[in-house]
Design a protein around this motif. Structure first.
Motif, mmCIF file in Angstrom:
data_model
loop_
_atom_site.group_PDB
_atom_site.id
_atom_site.type_symbol
_atom_site.label_atom_id
_atom_site.label_comp_id
_atom_site.label_asym_id
_atom_site.label_seq_id
_atom_site.Cartn_x
_atom_site.Cartn_y
_atom_site.Cartn_z
ATOM 1 N N MET A 112 0.827 -1.180 0.000
ATOM 2 C CA MET A 112 0.000 0.000 0.000
ATOM 3 C C MET A 112 0.877 1.251 0.000
ATOM 4 O O MET A 112 1.758 1.389 0.830
ATOM 5 C CB MET A 112 -0.877 -0.007 1.253
ATOM 6 N N ILE A 113 0.653 2.122 -0.955
ATOM 7 C CA ILE A 113 1.343 3.405 -1.032
ATOM 8 C C ILE A 113 0.280 4.489 -0.906
ATOM 9 O O ILE A 113 -0.715 4.454 -1.613
ATOM 10 C CB ILE A 113 2.098 3.565 -2.364
ATOM 11 N N ASP A 172 -4.679 6.768 6.477
ATOM 12 C CA ASP A 172 -4.615 5.439 5.872
ATOM 13 C C ASP A 172 -3.360 4.694 6.321
ATOM 14 O O ASP A 172 -3.398 3.495 6.602
ATOM 15 C CB ASP A 172 -4.628 5.530 4.344
ATOM 16 N N PHE A 173 -2.245 5.410 6.371
ATOM 17 C CA PHE A 173 -0.988 4.806 6.805
ATOM 18 C C PHE A 173 -1.094 4.349 8.251
ATOM 19 O O PHE A 173 -0.716 3.228 8.593
ATOM 20 C CB PHE A 173 0.151 5.821 6.644
ATOM 21 N N ARG A 174 -1.643 5.209 9.106
ATOM 22 C CA ARG A 174 -1.810 4.868 10.524
ATOM 23 C C ARG A 174 -2.731 3.655 10.676
ATOM 24 O O ARG A 174 -2.464 2.771 11.484
ATOM 25 C CB ARG A 174 -2.365 6.047 11.306
ATOM 26 N N ALA A 175 -3.811 3.603 9.908
ATOM 27 C CA ALA A 175 -4.746 2.476 9.975
ATOM 28 C C ALA A 175 -4.067 1.168 9.564
ATOM 29 O O ALA A 175 -4.420 0.099 10.070
ATOM 30 C CB ALA A 175 -5.956 2.739 9.089
ATOM 31 N N ALA A 176 -3.088 1.255 8.687
ATOM 32 C CA ALA A 176 -2.369 0.060 8.249
ATOM 33 C C ALA A 176 -1.389 -0.443 9.307
ATOM 34 O O ALA A 176 -0.900 -1.571 9.220
ATOM 35 C CB ALA A 176 -1.629 0.346 6.950
ATOM 36 N N LEU A 177 -1.110 0.389 10.310
ATOM 37 C CA LEU A 177 -0.185 0.029 11.394
ATOM 38 C C LEU A 177 -0.859 0.265 12.742
ATOM 39 O O LEU A 177 -0.426 1.115 13.529
ATOM 40 C CB LEU A 177 1.098 0.859 11.289
ATOM 41 N N LEU A 232 7.408 2.429 5.869
ATOM 42 C CA LEU A 232 8.329 3.373 5.233
ATOM 43 C C LEU A 232 7.663 4.726 5.065
ATOM 44 O O LEU A 232 6.486 4.798 4.699
ATOM 45 C CB LEU A 232 8.708 2.886 3.836
ATOM 46 N N VAL A 233 8.439 5.783 5.316
ATOM 47 C CA VAL A 233 8.011 7.154 5.029
ATOM 48 C C VAL A 233 9.034 7.699 4.043
ATOM 49 O O VAL A 233 10.222 7.785 4.359
ATOM 50 C CB VAL A 233 7.965 8.026 6.299
ATOM 51 N N ASP A 270 7.357 -1.319 -2.987
ATOM 52 C CA ASP A 270 6.056 -1.798 -2.519
ATOM 53 C C ASP A 270 6.031 -3.305 -2.272
ATOM 54 O O ASP A 270 5.282 -3.780 -1.426
ATOM 55 C CB ASP A 270 4.966 -1.396 -3.508
ATOM 56 N N ASP A 271 6.870 -4.054 -2.973
ATOM 57 C CA ASP A 271 6.857 -5.510 -2.784
ATOM 58 C C ASP A 271 7.478 -5.950 -1.454
ATOM 59 O O ASP A 271 7.497 -7.136 -1.140
ATOM 60 C CB ASP A 271 7.525 -6.218 -3.963
#
Length: 153
Positions: A1-2, A8-13, A71-72, A98-99
């Protein structure tokens, strides 16, 4: 996910975890790491660019050693917020990373290098010393700005 969306990033972590910040340049990749609680960012290793596969392998080794969860990547937008050739190159870099299977946040880095350079000048670092420090410190500046936004919801 990019994504460029902090939410969205926070929800992924949902459980946090260490993050790595990248300042992707044409000759080097500055790196920075933050703690698992997203409190502070610190400069890490400087990756001298060669072939992408070697650069990626070096970054993967750092990510594995530091147990990084996301990653940021600094996104070098034009001052008016539009994309530039460097922006497109950075987006391609992110797609190639991304992979790794972890979330990637593209973070607006328009003023990071300028801010870091001013700080180093104020601290009276020589031009040569600034040149060797600036990429990692810019990565730390990018990462700190991102974690500040991520923790101030």
């Amino acid at each position: 996910m990019i994504t460029t969306a902090s939410a969205d990033f926070r929800a992924a972590l949902p459980n946090g975890g260490r993050l790595i910040g990248l300042d992707v340049g044409t000759k080097t990749i500055g790196t920075a790491l933050c703690d698992a609680g997203w409190s502070f960012a610190s400069p890490a290793e400087l990756v001298r660019r060669t072939k992408f596969s070697k650069d990626k392998a070096q970054l993967q080794a750092l990510i594995a050693a530091q147990q990084v969860k996301g990653l940021v990547i600094g996104l070098p937008l034009n001052l008016d917020g539009t994309d530039s050739p460097r922006t497109q190159s950075t987006r391609a870099f992110a797609r190639n990373m991304d992979d790794l299977g972890m979330p990637i946040l593209l973070w607006d880095e328009r003023w990071s290098t300028v801010a870091v350079e001013r700080t180093l000048i104020e601290q009276d670092f020589s031009r040569a010393r600034r040149a060797e420090m600036i990429d990692n410190m810019a990565a730390a500046h990018i990462l700190q700005a991102a974690i500040d936004a991520l923790t101030n919801f």
